[in-house]
Design a protein around this motif. Structure first.
Motif, short mmCIF file in Angstrom:
data_model
loop_
_atom_site.label_atom_id
_atom_site.label_comp_id
_atom_site.label_asym_id
_atom_site.label_seq_id
_atom_site.Cartn_x
_atom_site.Cartn_y
_atom_site.Cartn_z
N VAL A 84 0.72 -1.52 0.02
CA VAL A 84 0.04 0.05 0.05
C VAL A 84 0.76 1.13 -0.25
N ALA A 85 1.85 1.30 0.96
CA ALA A 85 2.94 2.39 0.87
C ALA A 85 3.46 2.78 -0.35
N GLU A 86 3.86 1.48 -1.21
CA GLU A 86 4.59 1.88 -2.67
C GLU A 86 3.50 2.49 -3.31
N LEU A 87 2.21 1.68 -3.32
CA LEU A 87 1.27 2.33 -4.32
C LEU A 87 1.13 3.77 -3.89
N ALA A 88 1.00 4.06 -2.43
CA ALA A 88 0.31 5.63 -2.38
C ALA A 88 1.48 6.68 -3.00
N LYS A 89 2.56 6.11 -3.53
CA LYS A 89 3.30 7.06 -4.06
C LYS A 89 2.80 7.59 -5.63
N THR A 90 2.13 6.58 -6.07
CA THR A 90 1.21 6.83 -7.52
C THR A 90 -0.16 7.29 -7.10
N VAL A 91 -0.76 6.53 -6.40
CA VAL A 91 -2.18 6.56 -6.13
C VAL A 91 -2.44 7.15 -4.76
N GLY A 92 -2.87 8.20 -4.76
CA GLY A 92 -3.43 9.01 -3.45
C GLY A 92 -4.78 8.89 -3.03
N TYR A 93 -5.12 8.52 -2.00
CA TYR A 93 -6.51 8.45 -1.73
C TYR A 93 -6.82 9.16 -0.52
N ALA A 94 -7.96 9.96 -0.78
CA ALA A 94 -8.46 10.83 0.56
C ALA A 94 -9.67 10.48 1.01
N PHE A 95 -9.79 10.09 1.98
CA PHE A 95 -10.97 9.30 2.38
C PHE A 95 -11.94 10.29 2.92
N GLN A 96 -13.38 9.80 2.70
CA GLN A 96 -14.59 10.69 2.91
C GLN A 96 -14.35 11.61 4.09
N ASN A 97 -14.08 11.04 5.33
CA ASN A 97 -14.14 11.62 6.62
C ASN A 97 -12.87 12.09 7.08
N PRO A 98 -12.13 13.20 7.15
CA PRO A 98 -11.21 13.63 7.28
C PRO A 98 -10.70 13.35 8.66
N ASP A 99 -11.85 13.38 9.72
CA ASP A 99 -11.29 12.88 11.06
C ASP A 99 -11.00 11.52 11.07
N HIS A 100 -10.85 10.73 10.34
CA HIS A 100 -10.31 9.44 10.27
C HIS A 100 -8.50 9.37 9.82
N GLN A 101 -8.18 10.65 9.51
CA GLN A 101 -6.94 10.76 9.03
C GLN A 101 -6.14 11.80 10.07
N LEU A 102 -6.78 12.75 10.51
CA LEU A 102 -6.24 13.68 11.22
C LEU A 102 -5.75 13.31 12.78
N PHE A 103 -4.47 13.51 12.97
CA PHE A 103 -4.06 13.35 14.43
C PHE A 103 -2.82 14.18 14.88
N CYS A 104 -2.38 14.82 14.00
CA CYS A 104 -1.28 15.51 14.43
C CYS A 104 -1.51 16.91 15.28
N SER A 105 -0.50 17.79 15.72
CA SER A 105 -0.85 18.72 16.33
C SER A 105 -0.82 20.13 15.64
N SER A 106 -0.32 19.75 14.35
CA SER A 106 -0.30 21.23 13.57
C SER A 106 -0.67 20.77 12.18
N VAL A 107 -1.07 21.66 11.25
CA VAL A 107 -1.75 21.19 10.02
C VAL A 107 -0.18 20.62 9.16
N GLU A 108 0.80 21.60 9.47
CA GLU A 108 2.16 21.24 8.76
C GLU A 108 2.71 20.07 9.24
N GLU A 109 2.64 19.44 10.14
CA GLU A 109 2.86 17.96 10.80
C GLU A 109 2.10 16.91 10.09
N GLU A 110 0.80 17.56 10.01
CA GLU A 110 -0.31 16.47 9.39
C GLU A 110 0.39 16.09 7.97
#
Lengths: 285, 263
Positions: A84-110
């Motif tokens: 999946v990590a290799e494929l992510a270099k070519t195929v980016g997938y943004a999930f429907q619910n952003p809250d399933h991804q966000l966990f860092c303390s700043s936008v930059e880190e995220e």
């Protein structure tokens, strides 16, 4: 700006899907027999009702799901041989619910998280992050905690975090959910810029207006099969077919269909067009 | 799909499914105590036989039962294997290797304990198999649990599968950003899980927040003396079952503790 590197060598197919079948554990068949090609720089929308298989199809493109049978080629390479990590270099997938991804303390880190995971060197990480921040207009929010942002902004952060991995293909799952008109238009305008720069965009949605306004190709899925693959104009002219997939064309197209007897063509996908056609027909009496 | 394993309840129309859930909870407690009172292998096997008869009457399929009790069976095997290694008492000694002595009584004691564990697990499995979570909570509230706690328990059970699906989705979302959860040493791996843990907690808090609003908007807690849509009521058959079960516990208990019969 993301420089477009569309050299003749890179042109052509970026995704090839052949006889793809996917059966979930427990025996639910999500995809029956799907064969599709995506060319570099395309702007496509995969549409269909709930359970039509559109999310399943998208997940097989970045390896989150492994096909039961059939083949997925990403830039001529067999996806089943890649992580999946290799494929992510070519195929980016943004999930429907952003809250399933966000966990860092700043936008930059995220936004740094993705490219760092992929092991890009530091200067490239920084460059990619800058581009992604610019592409999603997050400059003022770099130091802010992502979870304190509004939904529209959170979605832009989650999309930026995918763009930062500099994928050739960007898949967006229901990008307009929970956004108001203005936020949606803002986001779509930013996606258009990316597309103009040569990125392939694939929307997964059942928002037909979004499709009519932005996509150049519509793939209608129903019960795990490709029902139709054409431009939006063609896709919306066959009402019965859309109904089979639990879809409704945009309101303006439906209105045009009702006005057929008054000389209005069926394949109208924007209010401006309808107004033009009505004026040309000498108004509606 | 995902998380379906959390709820063992399988709807059917059998005597055990229809039994008042209060009687079932009491029955499970009584049978559990019984499993501890009995110390003979023969009587425990008899109890296990009785429990399996109940399982059969509840129309539990073998494959589902085995799936649900997979870990218990492994645990039982472990007891049978390990018990003799750590219990050197009794004769005859069958084998001896340094400090380890394997004796025949110890082997039987191991088997007895394993059967006891089997009884306990199966009897609780029957309760979960024949009683819906709602009925279970309803019965607990009827038995004196405060309604708030009952509701809390019901909501927790209800949301287990939901969170199972949620965690899978979050894992997928992070994998799509190049996170490799099973890569690296222990420290690296636990650090990786932060990316899953934080969104999970945030989503859980958001869900809890929404849920509390939904409860309030339906006037939850407006009156202390709330009424119930479905009242549990004991039917004659429930009383018969209760009597039989109490007898089932009292008779062996009397035999063992008053008459000092070895059972």
């Amino acid at each position: 700006m993301i420089p477009s590197i569309v050299s003749p060598l890179h042109e052509g197919k970026v995704i090839t899907i052949r006889n793809l079948k996917y059966v979930y554990e427990g025996g639910v068949t999500a995809l029956v027999e799907v064969s599709l090609d995506f060319k570099r720089g395309e702007y496509a929308a995969i549409v269909g009702g709930n359970g039509s298989g559109k999310t399943t199809l998208a997940k097989t493109l970045n390896g989150l799901l492994r096909p039961t049978s059939g083949q997925v080629l990403i830039e001529e390479r067999d996806a089943s041989q890649m992580t999946v990590a290799e494929l992510a270099k070519t195929v980016g997938y943004a999930f429907q619910n952003p809250d399933h991804q966000l966990f860092c303390s700043s936008v930059e880190e995220e936004i740094r998280f993705g490219p760092q995971n992929l092991g890009y060197p530091e200067d490239e990480v920084r460059k990619n992050v800058d581009r992604a921040v610019e592409a999603m207009a997050l400059g003022k929010l770099r130091a802010v905690a992502p979870l304190s942002l509004r939904l529209g902004e959170r979605r832009r952060v989650s999309i930026a975090s995918v763009i930062a991995m500099n994928p050739e293909v960007l898949i967006l799952d229901e990008p307009s959910t929970g956004l108001d008109n203005e936020e949606t238009e803002e986001l779509m305008a930013k996606l258009k810029v990316l597309n103009d720069e040569g990125k392939t965009i694939i929307l997964i949605t059942h928002d037909m207006r979004l499709v009519a306004d932005h996509a150049k190709r519509v793939i209608v899925l129903s019960q795990g099969r490709v029902l139709l693959d054409s431009d939006p104009r063609g896709a919306f002219s066959d009402l019965d077919l859309l109904r089979q997939s639990n879809l409704q064309p945009p309101a303006v197209t439906q209105l045009a269909h009702r006005l057929v007897e008054r000389g209005i063509p069926k394949d109208i996908i924007s209010p401006q067009e309808l107004v033009f056609q009505v004026l040309r027909a000498g108004g509606i009496k | 799909m995902t998380g379906g394993f959390v709820d063992l309840f399988t709807p059917a129309d059998t005597f055990l499914h229809r039994l008042d859930p209060r009687v079932k909870i009491i029955a499970v407690l009584l049978l559990s105590v019984l499993a501890f009172i009995l110390s003979n292998l023969d009587s425990l096997l008899l109890l296990l036989g009785f429990i399996f008869l109940l399982l059969f009457l509840a129309r539990a399929t073998l494959s589902r039962t085995l799936f649900a009790l997979k870990f218990v069976v492994r645990f039982m095997v472990l007891i049978v294997v390990l018990w003799p290694l750590f219990d050197p008492s009794g004769t005859p000694v069958l084998a001896e290797l340094g400090p380890v002595k394997i004796t025949e009584p110890a082997i039987w004691r191991g088997v007895t304990s394993a059967v006891r564990v089997g009884c306990l697990a199966t009897v609780w499995y029957i309760l979960m198999f024949t009683t819906s979570q709602r009925d279970l909570v309803r019965a607990l509230v009827k038995l004196g649990l405060r309604f708030d706690y009952g509701l809390t328990l019901a909501i927790s059970l209800r949301f287990l599968p939901t969170f199972g699906v949620l965690i899978e989705s979050i894992k997928d979302a992070q994998r799509a950003r190049g996170l490799e959860l099973s890569k690296g040493g222990l420290v690296r791996r636990s650090k990786n899980y932060v990316a899953v843990l934080v969104p999970t907690i945030v989503s859980a808090l958001r869900t809890a927040d929404t849920l509390s609003l939904a409860l309030q908007s339906r006037a939850y807690g407006a009156r202390a003396d709330r009424t119930y849509l479905r009242e549990l009521s004991m039917r004659p058959a429930d009383y018969v079952a209760l009597t039989v079960l109490v007898a089932l516990l009292v008779l062996p208990a009397v035999a063992k503790f008053l008459l000092h019969v070895q059972i």
